[in-house]
Design an enzyme around this catalytic site. Structure first.
Site, PDB file in Angstrom:
ATOM      1  N   GLU A 189      45.923  27.166  46.796  1.00 52.96           N
ATOM      2  CA  GLU A 189      45.381  27.943  47.921  1.00 52.96           C
ATOM      3  C   GLU A 189      46.192  27.786  49.196  1.00 52.96           C
ATOM      4  O   GLU A 189      46.269  28.703  50.012  1.00 52.96           O
ATOM      5  CB  GLU A 189      43.920  27.537  48.197  1.00 52.96           C
ATOM      6  CG  GLU A 189      42.919  28.073  47.197  1.00 52.96           C
ATOM      7  CD  GLU A 189      42.710  27.182  45.983  1.00 52.96           C
ATOM      8  OE1 GLU A 189      43.580  26.328  45.705  1.00 52.96           O
ATOM      9  OE2 GLU A 189      41.678  27.357  45.307  1.00 52.96           O
ATOM     10  N   GLY A 242      40.244  28.908  42.196  1.00 51.39           N
ATOM     11  CA  GLY A 242      38.858  28.993  41.743  1.00 51.39           C
ATOM     12  C   GLY A 242      38.711  28.822  40.233  1.00 51.39           C
ATOM     13  O   GLY A 242      37.652  28.416  39.750  1.00 51.39           O
ATOM     14  N   ALA A 286      40.450  32.906  42.228  1.00 48.66           N
ATOM     15  CA  ALA A 286      39.643  34.018  42.732  1.00 48.66           C
ATOM     16  C   ALA A 286      40.564  35.208  42.937  1.00 48.66           C
ATOM     17  O   ALA A 286      41.778  35.055  43.088  1.00 48.66           O
ATOM     18  CB  ALA A 286      38.989  33.619  44.042  1.00 48.66           C
TER      19      ALA A 286
HETATM   20  N1  DAK Z   1      43.988  37.412  42.022  1.00 48.81           N
HETATM   21  C1  DAK Z   1      44.228  38.723  41.764  1.00 48.81           C
HETATM   22  N2  DAK Z   1      45.114  39.148  40.843  1.00 48.81           N
HETATM   23  C2  DAK Z   1      45.800  38.204  40.177  1.00 48.81           C
HETATM   24  C3  DAK Z   1      45.602  36.820  40.398  1.00 48.81           C
HETATM   25  C4  DAK Z   1      44.644  36.439  41.378  1.00 48.81           C
HETATM   26  N3  DAK Z   1      44.319  35.155  41.620  1.00 48.81           N
HETATM   27  N4  DAK Z   1      46.431  36.145  39.585  1.00 48.81           N
HETATM   28  C5  DAK Z   1      47.127  37.064  38.878  1.00 48.81           C
HETATM   29  N5  DAK Z   1      46.741  38.314  39.227  1.00 48.81           N
HETATM   30  C6  DAK Z   1      47.220  39.595  38.713  1.00 48.81           C
HETATM   31  C7  DAK Z   1      48.562  39.966  39.320  1.00 48.81           C
HETATM   32  O1  DAK Z   1      48.376  40.539  40.575  1.00 48.81           O
HETATM   33  C8  DAK Z   1      49.095  40.914  38.280  1.00 48.81           C
HETATM   34  O2  DAK Z   1      48.437  42.145  38.455  1.00 48.81           O
HETATM   35  P1  DAK Z   1      49.281  43.539  38.436  1.00 48.81           P
HETATM   36  O3  DAK Z   1      50.334  43.384  39.469  1.00 48.81           O
HETATM   37  O4  DAK Z   1      49.833  43.598  37.038  1.00 48.81           O
HETATM   38  O5  DAK Z   1      48.249  44.569  38.732  1.00 48.81           O
HETATM   39  C9  DAK Z   1      48.598  40.321  36.970  1.00 48.81           C
HETATM   40  O6  DAK Z   1      47.491  39.488  37.316  1.00 48.81           O
HETATM   41  C10 DAK Z   1      49.637  39.452  36.295  1.00 48.81           C
HETATM   42  O7  DAK Z   1      50.060  38.484  37.218  1.00 48.81           O
HETATM   43  P2  DAK Z   1      51.610  38.229  37.574  1.00 48.81           P
HETATM   44  O8  DAK Z   1      52.416  39.469  37.372  1.00 48.81           O
HETATM   45  O9  DAK Z   1      51.676  37.578  38.894  1.00 48.81           O
HETATM   46  O10 DAK Z   1      51.985  37.206  36.406  1.00 48.81           O
HETATM   47  P3  DAK Z   1      53.078  36.063  36.415  1.00 48.81           P
HETATM   48  O11 DAK Z   1      53.120  35.560  35.035  1.00 48.81           O
HETATM   49  O12 DAK Z   1      54.350  36.536  37.061  1.00 48.81           O
HETATM   50  O13 DAK Z   1      52.479  34.915  37.388  1.00 48.81           O
HETATM   51  C11 DAK Z   1      50.758  33.459  38.222  1.00 48.81           C
HETATM   52  C12 DAK Z   1      51.323  34.273  37.013  1.00 48.81           C
HETATM   53  C13 DAK Z   1      49.405  32.881  37.809  1.00 48.81           C
HETATM   54  C14 DAK Z   1      51.721  32.322  38.566  1.00 48.81           C
HETATM   55  C15 DAK Z   1      50.622  34.407  39.453  1.00 48.81           C
HETATM   56  O14 DAK Z   1      49.894  35.581  39.050  1.00 48.81           O
HETATM   57  C16 DAK Z   1      49.890  33.779  40.602  1.00 48.81           C
HETATM   58  O15 DAK Z   1      50.451  32.996  41.373  1.00 48.81           O
HETATM   59  N6  DAK Z   1      48.606  34.124  40.770  1.00 48.81           N
HETATM   60  C17 DAK Z   1      47.812  33.663  41.896  1.00 48.81           C
HETATM   61  C18 DAK Z   1      47.361  32.251  41.694  1.00 48.81           C
HETATM   62  C19 DAK Z   1      46.558  31.726  42.886  1.00 48.81           C
HETATM   63  O16 DAK Z   1      47.092  31.675  44.005  1.00 48.81           O
HETATM   64  N7  DAK Z   1      45.317  31.373  42.667  1.00 48.81           N
HETATM   65  C20 DAK Z   1      44.403  30.913  43.744  1.00 48.81           C
HETATM   66  C21 DAK Z   1      43.677  32.096  44.390  1.00 48.81           C
HETATM   67  S1  DAK Z   1      42.664  31.611  45.786  1.00 48.81           S
HETATM   68  C22 DAK Z   1      35.218  30.620  47.576  1.00 48.81           C
HETATM   69  C23 DAK Z   1      35.551  31.659  46.777  1.00 48.81           C
HETATM   70  C24 DAK Z   1      36.740  31.623  46.099  1.00 48.81           C
HETATM   71  C25 DAK Z   1      37.625  30.595  46.219  1.00 48.81           C
HETATM   72  C26 DAK Z   1      37.243  29.547  46.999  1.00 48.81           C
HETATM   73  C27 DAK Z   1      36.062  29.549  47.699  1.00 48.81           C
HETATM   74  N8  DAK Z   1      34.004  30.656  48.364  1.00 48.81           N
HETATM   75  C28 DAK Z   1      33.214  31.825  48.442  1.00 48.81           C
HETATM   76  C29 DAK Z   1      33.525  29.426  48.954  1.00 48.81           C
HETATM   77  C30 DAK Z   1      38.867  30.574  45.472  1.00 48.81           C
HETATM   78  C31 DAK Z   1      40.069  30.928  45.988  1.00 48.81           C
HETATM   79  C32 DAK Z   1      41.218  31.084  45.072  1.00 48.81           C
HETATM   80  O17 DAK Z   1      41.146  30.865  43.885  1.00 48.81           O
END
Ligand code: DAK
Length: 254
Positions: free
Chosen positions: A130, A107, A64
């Site tokens: 998360e 997500g 997300a």
């Molecule tokens: N959200 C927003 N932007 C993201 C993102 C994310 N999840 N993942 C990547 N990006 C963006 C980065 O911010 C960056 O943007 P700019 O800085 O260029 O503007 C661009 O994508 C490229 O990412 P990186 O520069 O970070 O790329 P790397 O290759 O260095 O790293 C990575 C890739 C996937 C390891 C890293 O981006 C990363 O750790 N991303 C976050 C992964 C994460 O933590 N995912 C879980 C998010 S929490 C619900 C609703 C939703 C949810 C649950 C319940 N309800 C309503 C019940 C879900 C929650 C989640 O998913």
């Protein structure tokens, strides 16, 4: 409906859905979820579509949109959506296949978990990180991952926010298959499934979904009723007559 945050096409009898925010690694925001919700309804209503493939040649979805969630309070977090749409997708009457390249995190992996099959590239990265953000998987991750791979392995992955590769995902039973080109592999699966009897496929999905909801006796009764109901369909007659006449059946979904 015009879609902006997803790409939607139909090839033969297969719908192909791709999240379209490549610069954000396909992070899911409310617009993506709203479009997904709309497309699920379109797919359900179209009898020409027999199978759904979700994925892309690059990233599946890196979770997300974290930046959209930073300042949320509990009410806003609950209102963010996801779960109702994911439930609709899970309950779709047609088989769904996640084709995972690149990242399927948070997500994004939860989206893949609502699909019926998952195929991943060798270098795909899967996980529920998360915990690193001070939250838990909340769009089905704790529930669906545990049911799929067992509570012990689910805890191992979620406690650490571990990101695993396709080999480990296969070993853990999180994915069905590793393929160099997951979209291509998913389309091959879809082609084989698309010629099967749609009402029987729907019944299989409903019966297998019951395993997570009920005890085995009730599940067996449910299966028996679903099985016998199919004898009211044209496709059952077609399938069995085709066998007797030594030809391939043509199923119409009636
Ligand atoms: N959200 C927003 N932007 C993201 C993102 C994310 N999840 N993942 C990547 N990006 C963006 C980065 O911010 C960056 O943007 P700019 O800085 O260029 O503007 C661009 O994508 C490229 O990412 P990186 O520069 O970070 O790329 P790397 O290759 O260095 O790293 C990575 C890739 C996937 C390891 C890293 O981006 C990363 O750790 N991303 C976050 C992964 C994460 O933590 N995912 C879980 C998010 S929490 C619900 C609703 C939703 C949810 C649950 C319940 N309800 C309503 C019940 C879900 C929650 C989640 O998913």
């Amino acid at each position: 409906m015009n879609f902006e945050k997803i790409l939607f096409s139909v090839k033969d009898k297969t719908a192909v859905i791709t999240i379209n925010r490549p610069k954000a690694l396909n992070a899911l925001n409310s617009e993506v979820i709203a479009e997904l919700d709309a497309v699920v309804q379109i797919v359900e209503a179209n009898p020409q579509i027999r199978v759904v493939v979700i994925g892309s040649d690059k990233n599946f979805a890196a979770g997300a949109d974290i930046k959209a969630m930073i300042e949320m309070n509990p009410e806003q977090a609950r209102a963010f959506g996801f779960t109702p749409t994911f439930n609709k997708l899970e309950n779709l009457s047609k088989p769904t296949i996640a084709a995972i390249s690149g990242y399927a995190l948070g997500g994004g992996l939860e989206l893949a978990l609502v699909c019926d099959l998952r195929i991943a590239a060798p270098d795909a990265k899967l996980g529920l990180p998360e915990i690193n953000l001070g939250i838990i998987p909340g769009a089905g991750g704790t529930q669906r991952l545990s049911r799929l791979i067992g509570t012990s392995r689910a805890k191992e992955l979620v406690f650490q926010g571990a990101i695993i590769d396709a080999n480990k995902a296969l070993q853990y039973g999180l994915i069905n298959e590793i393929a160099d080109n997951p979209m291509e592999a998913a389309m091959k699966h879809a082609e084989k499934i698309a010629v099967k009897a749609p009402l029987a496929l729907k019944a299989v999905k409903e019966c297998i979904a019951m395993t997570a909801k009920t005890d085995i006796r009730s599940g067996l009764e449910y299966e028996e009723v679903a099985w016998s109901r199919l004898y009211a369909t044209k496709d059952q007659k077609e399938g069995m007559r085709a066998f007797a006449e030594k030809r391939k059946p043509i199923f119409t979904g009636e």
